[in-house]
Design an enzyme around this catalytic site. Structure first.
Site, short mmCIF file in Angstrom:
data_model
loop_
_atom_site.label_atom_id
_atom_site.label_comp_id
_atom_site.label_asym_id
_atom_site.label_seq_id
_atom_site.Cartn_x
_atom_site.Cartn_y
_atom_site.Cartn_z
N PHE A 111 0.83 -1.20 0.00
CA PHE A 111 0.00 0.00 0.00
C PHE A 111 0.88 1.26 0.00
O PHE A 111 1.77 1.41 0.82
CB PHE A 111 -0.90 -0.01 1.24
CG PHE A 111 -1.75 1.22 1.41
CD1 PHE A 111 -2.73 1.55 0.49
CD2 PHE A 111 -1.57 2.05 2.51
CE1 PHE A 111 -3.52 2.68 0.66
CE2 PHE A 111 -2.35 3.18 2.69
CZ PHE A 111 -3.33 3.49 1.77
N PHE A 465 -1.11 34.81 -19.14
CA PHE A 465 0.12 34.68 -19.90
C PHE A 465 0.00 33.57 -20.94
O PHE A 465 0.57 33.68 -22.03
CB PHE A 465 1.30 34.41 -18.96
CG PHE A 465 2.63 34.77 -19.54
CD1 PHE A 465 3.05 36.09 -19.59
CD2 PHE A 465 3.46 33.79 -20.07
CE1 PHE A 465 4.28 36.44 -20.13
CE2 PHE A 465 4.69 34.13 -20.61
CZ PHE A 465 5.11 35.45 -20.65
#
Length: 574
Positions: A111, A465
């Site tokens: 895990f 931008f």
């Protein structure tokens, strides 16, 4: 017998570490519990590990000392990576405690299992796993020294069970950064002096490597009659008290900086790794000075590469060069800069209280109202343009950001590290609305950690931008809209003092009130979406791109966008 984790904390304390940025997790329990028991090192809790890495990098950038962040196994480590890339590319000393899954489970697809040594390899100068308590504290000592001496990120990967094991040794070593004097050989210095003497138009480009060398570089410029252009990361170190300053070059810079480089016949690069090859001169002799030899010639072919620190090399060169009597190149460059500066300042007005607000005006007021020793942190995107052009450095102010890695969402996370390490200093962000939203959760960190950061949001409802880049390349803007809430109300709900500004006349009072507030504050400024930040040199390809953008925009039924673009930028066009 103390645990391995306890010896890590003892070593950090001995080396002057006062805080660790991170999020807790079960694999980190041994480390965070050791911090709790020791008591003198603060756990600087944030809401995202990326923020922890950015914050540590900002602290290291401002102090020059080792800063520390930590992440739990698997996703926690992965979240650190973007901020660590920024610290690594900015060359600041950061130590990472990267927890790992139980050592007996490594290799079993357990895990949350990842391979941290592989993950961090590209964004670190040192990355090793501690698989046995006997490796400690030696691995930690090596990591700290490598981070400090190579000015980069060092990662210690440690499984949770190893951190909780009994330590085999409790020694602590204090790592002090060596400060060598590094200069080129006498023969190389003589060769450089000859090239500089033969040049009639010498230009200096100063980067981050001029830190601590301000007076030496200015003295050399005086002798050479050389205008000084700066790269972004050099701005805070060389712009102030500099009669030879002609501004910045590059995509965010000034036409005067571009011209001073383009017209020179000898080009002297000092402590810079400026990456944009299209802005380098075509027909000049090039000399580069850098303390890291591997940097030489990386961006442009060299006539002479010198390994040395800028301060020591400039001081060694000065008595070898002949002071130039003909100074036309310097005088014309300074005059060009004066005219360029006037044009830029003319754009930074309230424009008769017209809305939306011009971002140049916002940046100018921030500069005027902020403290003389403020720390400014612009988000990547259009805020870095306005910071480059309108924030004035004075030798006490600092300007940091994601200038090499170029990551969105850097401003508030870096402000957390700046403010935590400098509690009595004003820290101001120039945040984009997109950047702020990306790591919005860490506004809560400001209130939880009681950090009085001042956030000024350039709210143009777009990834501004990116839109400009699309227009320059000829694309119709797409996928860049931001449907923002009232960010001042969002801030208020999180415990941050919020201000909303929609008219230029409201802005000075709102900024002054925010800066004076005893706690975190956010000013949500509605700025123009269509403002153009013109580069210093407009290429034929960019002209073609804007033409294609205009045609395609009209053809797609969005012609009103062009009308708004022209109206917004009439001051620049006419």
């Amino acid at each position: 017998m103390p645990t391995v984790a306890a010896t890590i904390v003892a070593s950090l304390r001995a080396n002057g570490v006062r805080r660790v940025y991170g999020l807790p997790g079960d694999s980190l329990n041994g480390f965070t519990d050791a911090l709790r028991k020791e008591g003198s090192i603060a756990w600087q809790h944030v809401r995202h590990e990326e923020t922890a890495a950015f914050a540590a990098g900002a602290e290291a950038a401002l102090t020059g000392e080792l800063a520390v962040c930590a992440g739990s196994c698997g996703p926690g480590n992965l979240h650190l990576i973007n901020g660590l890339y920024d610290a690594h590319r900015s060359r600041v000393p950061v130590l990472v405690i990267a927890a790992h899954i139980p050592s007996s489970e490594i290799g079993s697809t357990y895990f949350q299992e990842t391979h941290p040594q592989q993950l961090f390899a590209e964004c670190s100068v040192y990355c090793e796993m501690v698989g046995d308590p006997a490796q400690m504290p030696r691995v930690l000592e090596i990591a700290m020294r490598t981070a400090v001496e190579r000015r980069g990120v060092a990662v210690v990967v440690i499984p949770g069970d190893v951190a909780l094991a009994d330590a085999g040794s409790t020694r602590t070593v204090v790592v002090r950064r060596a400060r060598p004097v590094v200069v080129p050989s006498p023969e190389e210095l003589a060769e450089a002096a000859t090239m500089l003497d033969h040049g009639t138009k010498v230009t200096i480009l100063a980067g981050a490597g001029v830190e601590g060398a301000h007076d030496e570089v200015v003295a050399l410029a005086e002798a050479l009659g050389a205008p000084i252009v700066h790269a972004y990361r050099g701005k805070e170190f060389i712009e102030h008290d500099n009669p030879y300053d002609v501004g910045m070059t590059g995509l965010l810079g000034f036409s005067s900086g571009y011209r001073a480089m383009e017209s020179c016949d000898v080009f002297l690069m000092l402590g810079t790794d400026f990456p944009y090859q299209q802005f380098y001169p075509d027909d000049a002799k090039v000399i580069q000075v850098d303390v890291r030899g591997e940097q030489l010639g990386r961006r442009v072919p060299l006539d002479l590469g010198l390994v040395g620190t800028v301060r020591d090399t400039a001081a060694a060169l000065l008595p070898l060069v002949t002071r130039k009597k003909k100074r036309k190149h310097l005088e014309s460059s300074l005059e060009h800069y004066r005219k360029t500066r006037e044009k830029l300042d003319d754009l930074a007005t309230d424009d008769h209280d017209r809305t939306p607000i011009h971002p140049q005006y916002v940046a100018r007021l921030i500069d005027e109202l902020a403290d003389d020793d403020a720390v400014f942190i612009p988000d990547v995107g259009s805020p870095v343009v306005w910071a480059a052009r309108y924030l004035r450095m004075n030798g006490r102010r600092r300007l940091i950001g994601s200038f090499s890695h170029g990551s969105m969402a850097n401003a508030v996370p870096q402000a957390i590290g700046a403010q935590a390490s400098h509690p009595g200093r004003q820290v101001v962000t120039l945040s984009g609305d997109g950047g702020l939203a990306m790591l919005l959760g860490d506004l809560i960190t400001l209130t939880q950690q009681r950090l009085p950061v001042k956030i000024v949001v350039f709210n143009n409802s777009s990834l501004n931008f990116v839109e400009l880049e699309m227009k320059a390349a000829g694309f119709v803007t797409f996928g860049t809209d931001l449907e923002n809430p009232d960010l001042a109300q969002v801030a208020t709900s999180l415990g941050v003092r919020g201000f909303r500004v929609e008219k230029p006349s409201e802005l000075p009072g709102a900024l002054a009130a925010a800066f004076a507030h005893d706690g975190p504050a956010l000013v949500d400024v509605v700025t123009s979406r269509q403002e153009l930040s013109m580069p210093p040199a407009v290429t034929a390809a960019q002209v073609k791109g804007f033409t294609l953008y205009a045609i395609r925009t009209v053809m797609s039924g969005r012609g009103d966008e062009l009308v708004d673009l022209a109206a917004t930028n009439r001051r620049q066009i006419f």
